[in-house]
Design an enzyme around this catalytic site. Structure first.
Site, PDB file in Angstrom:
ATOM      1  N   GLY A   1      32.084  50.805   0.558  1.00  0.00           N
ATOM      2  CA  GLY A   1      32.514  49.741  -0.167  1.00  0.00           C
ATOM      3  C   GLY A   1      31.644  49.333  -1.288  1.00  0.00           C
ATOM      4  O   GLY A   1      32.047  49.083  -2.381  1.00  0.00           O
TER       5      GLY A   1
ATOM      6  N   HIS B   1      26.941  41.220   1.817  1.00  0.00           N
ATOM      7  CA  HIS B   1      28.513  41.942   1.975  1.00  0.00           C
ATOM      8  C   HIS B   1      28.917  41.805   3.433  1.00  0.00           C
ATOM      9  O   HIS B   1      30.064  41.942   3.580  1.00  0.00           O
ATOM     10  CB  HIS B   1      28.340  43.474   1.813  1.00  0.00           C
ATOM     11  CG  HIS B   1      27.958  43.716   0.097  1.00  0.00           C
ATOM     12  ND1 HIS B   1      29.075  44.144  -0.761  1.00  0.00           N
ATOM     13  CD2 HIS B   1      27.143  43.388  -0.443  1.00  0.00           C
ATOM     14  CE1 HIS B   1      28.849  44.308  -1.844  1.00  0.00           C
ATOM     15  NE2 HIS B   1      27.541  43.778  -1.555  1.00  0.00           N
TER      16      HIS B   1
ATOM     17  N   ASP C   1      34.336  41.033   9.954  1.00  0.00           N
ATOM     18  CA  ASP C   1      34.189  41.784   8.840  1.00  0.00           C
ATOM     19  C   ASP C   1      33.753  40.980   7.628  1.00  0.00           C
ATOM     20  O   ASP C   1      34.419  39.775   7.715  1.00  0.00           O
ATOM     21  CB  ASP C   1      35.405  42.629   8.815  1.00  0.00           C
ATOM     22  CG  ASP C   1      34.990  44.152   8.385  1.00  0.00           C
ATOM     23  OD1 ASP C   1      33.887  44.257   7.717  1.00  0.00           O
ATOM     24  OD2 ASP C   1      35.740  45.234   8.440  1.00  0.00           O
TER      25      ASP C   1
ATOM     26  N   LEU D   1      37.583  46.368   2.922  1.00  0.00           N
ATOM     27  CA  LEU D   1      38.108  46.971   1.743  1.00  0.00           C
ATOM     28  C   LEU D   1      39.393  47.687   2.175  1.00  0.00           C
ATOM     29  O   LEU D   1      40.294  47.930   1.334  1.00  0.00           O
ATOM     30  CB  LEU D   1      37.250  47.790   0.938  1.00  0.00           C
ATOM     31  CG  LEU D   1      36.186  46.912   0.341  1.00  0.00           C
ATOM     32  CD1 LEU D   1      35.246  47.639  -0.429  1.00  0.00           C
ATOM     33  CD2 LEU D   1      36.643  45.818  -0.580  1.00  0.00           C
TER      34      LEU D   1
ATOM     35  N   ALA E   1      41.809  47.379   4.120  1.00  0.00           N
ATOM     36  CA  ALA E   1      42.870  46.393   4.263  1.00  0.00           C
ATOM     37  C   ALA E   1      43.660  46.479   2.748  1.00  0.00           C
ATOM     38  O   ALA E   1      44.937  46.510   2.435  1.00  0.00           O
ATOM     39  CB  ALA E   1      42.812  45.231   4.756  1.00  0.00           C
TER      40      ALA E   1
ATOM     41  N   GLU F   1      42.962  48.431   0.249  1.00  0.00           N
ATOM     42  CA  GLU F   1      43.542  49.628  -0.490  1.00  0.00           C
ATOM     43  C   GLU F   1      44.664  50.211   0.255  1.00  0.00           C
ATOM     44  O   GLU F   1      45.529  50.755  -0.311  1.00  0.00           O
ATOM     45  CB  GLU F   1      42.283  50.728   0.126  1.00  0.00           C
ATOM     46  CG  GLU F   1      40.970  50.541  -0.448  1.00  0.00           C
ATOM     47  CD  GLU F   1      39.674  51.093   0.193  1.00  0.00           C
ATOM     48  OE1 GLU F   1      39.996  52.131   0.968  1.00  0.00           O
ATOM     49  OE2 GLU F   1      38.822  50.966  -0.380  1.00  0.00           O
TER      50      GLU F   1
END
Ligand code: GDG
Length: 739
Positions: free
Chosen positions: A31, A164, A371, A375, A377, A379
């Site tokens: 990501g 992140h 989390d 990403l 989800a 995408e």
């Protein structure tokens, strides 16, 4: 956006390998690499990071291979990969951030030094390329110490930090033995960003609770230097996913996948093979569902794409074994000799294949235990160009704060999880459309380029710090200090000589400090004064046996020699003391963790141990009460690190300085201080003084050191440069108890 950007992350966007065909460059996956590509591809930037282990290739050759990618390699040795990357990053910070405390390895003694050393190496490399005007953007949990390290090396730099992964709740974060170092490292930045407002709040709370920093709106004050703490939820390039989903290549693969499923509904998950991603709970939820509705076993095809990750970290091997065993159990119980119910694909796939999986999946399960964002989800949603398909999403993914139309589940609640999967499988098309069109709108409205831009805009707008001389200049000043025939050291106590402690009473001097001060005061031509906000009793109890000048209550009281009488600079007690004491005592009584410190000419409301929201409410109340006091003209209100102090007007550390200077004529003056109260001292210094600020806060001092340890090290160098004295064992401050 005009400025050049220095991007810094553990991994470079390209990985190098040394194979038969020589040095090869491959794009890195994940990501972070994708997200930052939009900034890097746009132009004026340099990217610093690890290119992977490329043994047997000269470093210059590696650097040359990376020039076309505008990438600067930071090399990490195999031993450091083990201790820094596998150890501290992925054995400590990663599981702690995801609340998996039983996976945290706390006791490996090599991990922290390696983590520190690698962060230093990054700092040296970035600093050597930094030019005034550049923006520095540091990424993720591998590099939490870097912002502060850069603040010492690059005066006036604008530094951003983005995490992140989740920032855990403060009670979980407190478990980390090096929590204060990590927080201090991060607050070296001007802007600290997170995926959600919840993570940002947890961080601000931890800084307030553990470092005593004040939060006002979304700005933390590091001794006056503003540090903006905010959420910047990351997005994806939704258009690119939508376009790819519609290409003939992907459509052909989709047909093949559907044929494989033989009319059954396809349930998909795509995650790195990481214990935070929740494979185990997901498989248990399938099992629960199939026990409730056994007939579903013939109607479903489940694919779990598990992408290899961190294969050398111990906890991952156990996890893989557990997942494999569960897959065997479920296929044994519900599969048939001709049809496998659950496929575990243990590999990475090409982008087209990934896209085809997204398009073919009737139900997507993104169900991590925790989390940062997730990403995958987003995408999946962006790939559903026909507005169909159902997303089942863990409420513990950062993405859950944005993707409201997903079926949100708590992966720990197996029953509800199993029912949600059933509901997803059986969701009527009109409801799928309703939900998916909402989700798609959300994902398209915040593309990844906008995420990067809004962070960098915030960074560009952050006020620049007045350029402070870097460590090189301090070295030059130290040469003068160490050779000066007469020296006058004027030292603050809390935050300068000892670390912040849970209560002012517990910040006692350790043996090493007493020995250091004893030797400093015995050094030829050297006078040492401690100027503190503390009371006479407290200074006398802590330092009374040493040959120091002591100045209590910010210089209201002075005692120039050991056992001398304390003298006050003003008549005492002041007339306003009694009524103000009653008002403050009433507030303290209703404030858990607060205490009222009484001095002869001041009252201090300490709230180091108070819950920050409560402290904020009580402070507002207290400020209003004090402003309305009929004698308000006689006192002043000063706010410091988790303390509000009411004291006689005109008493400050600058006012006592002339008398201290007069006691050592012609001496080179070296004051050290960390707090706002020390700024009055720095402002009153004579020319040629070597003022040293301790910490990353804003200061008028010309020099700075990183913290208490560095301040002590500097004093030790002064001791050692004088006529010889018996050697000392260690000057390190012992760990503070409690906080
Ligand atoms: C961290 C945080 C946060 C996955 N398999 C393949 C593949 N991928 C790509 C996905 C996606 C990325 O990898 C994974 O990103 P995630 O966000 O899902 O998870 P992490 O790697 O844990 O990322 C996370 C993220 O940073 C960004 O801030 O969201 O919370 O943990 O883009 O598409 N790509 C290809 N083949 C695969 O097999 N090509």
């Amino acid at each position: 956006m005009q400025s050049r950007v220095l991007l810094v992350s553990n991994r470079l966007p390209v990985t190098l390998t040394n194979g038969e065909g020589g040095l090869q460059v491959h794009p890195s996956s994940g990501g972070l690499a994708t997200a930052l590509a939009s900034v890097h591809d746009a132009g004026d930037s340099l990217w610093f990071g690890w290119p992977g282990l490329v043994e047997g290739v000269p470093e210059a050759e590696v650097a040359r291979a990376l020039v076309p990618h505008r990438a600067v390699p930071i090399h990490i040795t195999p031993a450091e990969v083990k201790a820094y990357y596998d150890g501290y990053c992925n054995g400590v910070l990663w599981p702690l951030s995801h609340y998996l405390l039983e996976k945290v390895r706390f006791d490996d003694v090599d991990d922290w030094p390696a983590y520190h050393a690698v962060n230093e190496r990054f700092a040296d490399a970035v600093a050597s390329h930094w030019r005034p005007g550049d923006l520095i953007w540091v990424h993720d949990y591998h590099l939490t110490l870097l912002p502060s390290m850069l603040r010492y090396r690059c005066p006036g730099a604008r530094i951003g930090f983005f995490l992140h992964v989740p920032f855990p709740g403060p009670e979980v974060f407190r478990i980390l033995p090096r929590r204060n170092e990590v927080l201090r490292g991060m607050i070296g930045a001007d802007v600290v960003g997170f995926h959600t407002a919840g993570f940002a709040y947890s961080f601000a709370y931890a800084c307030s609770q553990l470092l005593g920093l004040e939060l006002s709106g979304d700005v933390l004050s590091d001794s006056g230097r503003p540090v903006r703490v905010a959420s910047f939820p990351i997005g994806i390039d939704a258009d690119a996913f939508a376009t790819r989903a519609a290409t003939p290549e992907v459509r052909t693969r989709v047909e093949a996948l559907r044929a494989d499923s033989q009319g059954r509904k396809l349930l998909l998950s795509v995650d790195r093979f990481d214990y935070t991603k929740g494979h185990v709970r997901r498989i248990l939820a399938f099992e629960r569902m199939l026990k409730l509705r056994p007939e579903l076993k013939d109607q479903l095809h489940i694919i779990q794409l598990v992408v290899p990750t961190r294969e050398q970290v111990g906890a991952y091997a156990d996890y893989r074994a557990e997942v494999n065993e569960l897959v065997g159990r479920i296929n044994g119980a519900f599969g048939s000799p001709t049809r496998t119910l659950l496929h575990l694909l243990h590999r990475a796939v090409e982008p087209d294949e990934l896209s085809a999986l997204y398009v073919a999946a009737d139900v997507m399960l993104v169900t991590p235990l925790r989390d940062g964002m997730n990403l995958v989800a987003k995408e999946y949603v962006a790939s559903r160009v026909d507005d169909d398909g159902v997303l089942v999403l863990s409420e513990f993914a950062g993405a859950a704060t944005e993707l409201h139309e997903a079926l949100q589940i708590n992966p720990y609640d197996l029953d509800a999880f199993a029912w949600a999967i059933m509901r997803a499988i059986e969701m009527p098309p009109y409801e799928q459309r309703l939900r998916m069109s909402g989700l798609r709108k959300t994902v398209h409205s915040a593309p990844v380029a906008q995420w990067a831009k809004s962070f960098l805009d915030a960074l560009e707008q952050s006020p620049t710090e007045t350029a402070t001389s870097p460590s090189v200049a301090l070295e030059q000043a130290m040469a003068i200090v160490m050779n000066a025939p007469r020296l006058l050291l004027v030292l603050d106590y809390d935050g300068t000589l000892v670390d912040f402690a849970p209560s002012p009473r517990t910040a006692t001097p350790d043996k090493a400090l007493l020995e250091l001060l004893r030797r400093l005061s015995a050094r030829a031509g050297t006078s040492v004064h401690v100027v503190s906000g503390r009371s006479r009793d407290s200074l006398e109890a802590f330092l009374g046996e040493l040959d120091l000048g002591l100045h209590a209550e910010h210089g209201l009281w002075s005692r120039f020699e050991r056992r001398a009488e304390w003298r006050s600079r003003r008549p005492l007690p002041p007339s306003w003391l009694d009524p103000v004491r009653s008002s403050m005592a009433r507030v303290v009584q209703r404030t858990d963790g607060a205490l009222l410190e009484e001095k002869s000419g001041a009252l201090a409301f300490h709230y180091r141990a108070t819950e920050p929201q409560l402290a904020r409410r009580r402070l507002e109340e207290l400020r209003a009460v004090l402003a309305a006091d009929p004698q308000a003209g006689e006192f002043e209100v000063l706010e410091g690190s988790r303390v509000l102090e009411v004291r006689l007007r005109g008493v400050n550390k600058g006012a006592v300085l002339p008398e201290i200077l007069a006691s050592a004529p012609g001496a080179t003056v070296v004051p050290l201080g960390d707090d706002r109260a020390d700024e009055a001292l720095f402002a009153a210094l004579p020319p040629g003084a070597v003022g040293v600020h301790v910490g990353t806060g804003q200061s008028a001092a010309r020099y700075r050191v990183s913290g208490v340890g560095a301040a002590r090290a500097l004093l030790k160098r002064i001791v050692d440069s004088g006529p010889s004295t018996p050697s000392m064992t260690s000057l390190a401050a012992p760990p503070t108890i409690g906080r």
